[in-house]
Enzyme design. Structure first.
Site, mmCIF file in Angstrom:
data_model
loop_
_atom_site.group_PDB
_atom_site.id
_atom_site.type_symbol
_atom_site.label_atom_id
_atom_site.label_comp_id
_atom_site.label_asym_id
_atom_site.label_seq_id
_atom_site.Cartn_x
_atom_site.Cartn_y
_atom_site.Cartn_z
ATOM 1 N N ALA A 38 1.019 -1.323 -0.353
ATOM 2 C CA ALA A 38 0.067 0.130 0.186
ATOM 3 C C ALA A 38 0.458 1.342 0.374
ATOM 4 C CB ALA A 38 -0.977 0.085 1.188
ATOM 5 N N ASN A 39 0.100 2.356 -0.572
ATOM 6 C CA ASN A 39 0.688 3.928 0.253
ATOM 7 C C ASN A 39 0.336 4.301 1.008
ATOM 8 O OD1 ASN A 39 1.998 2.925 -2.707
ATOM 9 N ND2 ASN A 39 -0.185 3.368 -3.745
ATOM 10 N N ARG A 40 0.638 5.281 1.663
ATOM 11 C CA ARG A 40 0.608 6.434 2.823
ATOM 12 C C ARG A 40 0.024 7.714 2.740
ATOM 13 N NH1 ARG A 40 2.952 5.059 7.299
ATOM 14 N NH2 ARG A 40 5.296 3.478 6.670
#
Lengths: 228, 228
Positions: A38-40
């Site tokens: 995932a990405n922040r």
């Protein structure tokens, strides 16, 4: 704002009659049924922008990954998970007058994601083989026919922001890049404020630090002016 | 429930005077400043269990990764991000009478996470080299001195649940394993219900499907009985 809201209700905003696509949020790329990359990205800037565009009267198609911020009122929400899901949803949303790609799309996915949970094994660590995800921004920016009149990308950088973002604009073939510095010390990632630099064909324009809502309004007004 | 709440307030619940550690939620393992590996754990079962233990009068230390469900009232919350953060927080919480490891701890982290955002490069795809994370459950279950009297692990399985969970109990050296089937079609991951099998030294005990709150209450009562 009240005038904008009333105008929008009356179908009289500067963007009334315009279809605008906004992508937002992170994407989740499955490793196996329980793990993912995932990405922040909270999706806050994308949601604010979609809301601001709707307030100016646009018909907004909001394609969002699993964001932590809820979508704004008055937009058509298309919820997706992975980059490939998002590419499909974007394709289905076309044609549009303007397309703004605010999502933090994963550059890579895990090739051949496992359908069963990967077990810890005595044979050592698994290797995550990565495959490149579709470049959704470049795909739309370089369309030969039916290209949106305005294609806007985002660039989250941790160093050399203007140089990286300017190069990104040329490489992708989009009209504008909204660049920001997401180094941890800026507090922008996950925060309520943003300090963006708008990269256009005329160069780089640094905006002062302001709330994400204010960034969204200024961008929406610029988009309205560009569409004329 | 009302009686339990009143007893707990009066310090008269079956677990009053007992310290219980509960870990919950996923862990996030950084790849670089904007990307991470995560698990699909909402933290719902762990939060419900911590709440149920507090209702029975326990002093609950709730060590939680970035969950989507808020922590329950009446517990001491220690928020962590990665598996290594969690290991430290668990160590700091000891000694306890019982320790329940409901967190979906990442088995692996990315070794040498980048401090700058990894750029797409012409040299091809980056490789994610993985390193094994500390085994927090086994570490506590196999303590030579000061081991909690009851150590409970969780096992999220997608196939051969009882066999895998029974093997896990032996391998980790814990007293119980709470196993569940998280295959997508069960709808348990992220849902409000759970169907668990409790693996103890006596064998496997399958509980009917019920809400996560009910699973939590039954487990809390079993823990109270085990601590005597």
């Amino acid at each position: 704002r009240i005038i904008a809201a009333i105008e929008s209700m009356l179908g009289q905003g500067p963007l009334s009659g315009r279809r605008v696509l906004v992508t937002s949020g992170p994407t989740h790329e499955p490793i196996d049924p329980v793990r993912y990359i995932a990405n922040r990205s909270s999706g806050a800037q994308g949601a604010a922008l979609a809301g601001a565009l709707a307030e100016l009267g646009a018909e907004v198609i909001f394609v969002t990954g699993p964001a932590t911020v809820p979508p704004p009122a008055g937009v058509r929400v298309v919820a997706v998970e992975s980059a490939r899901d998002m590419e499909q949803a974007v394709g289905a949303a076309l044609p549009v007058d303007a397309a703004v790609f605010a999502a933090a799309v994963a550059d890579w996915r895990v090739s051949g994601a496992a359908t069963r949970k990967i077990k810890k094994s005595r044979e050592g660590l698994p290797t995550l083989e990565l495959a490149e995800n579709p470049d959704i921004l470049a795909g739309v920016a370089q369309m030969q026919t039916g290209r949106p009149r305005l294609v806007v990308g985002f660039a989250a950088e941790t160093d050399d922001m203007v140089a990286h973002a300017t190069a990104k604009r040329a490489r992708k073939g989009c009209d504008w890049i909204v660049a920001n510095d997401v180094s941890t010390e800026t507090g922008i990632m996950g925060g309520t404020e943003n300090a963006v630099t708008l990269i256009t064909g005329e160069g780089a324009e640094s905006w002062p630090r302001m709330t994400k809502t204010e960034v969204a309004r200024r961008l929406a007004e610029r988009i309205a002016r560009a569409l004329g």
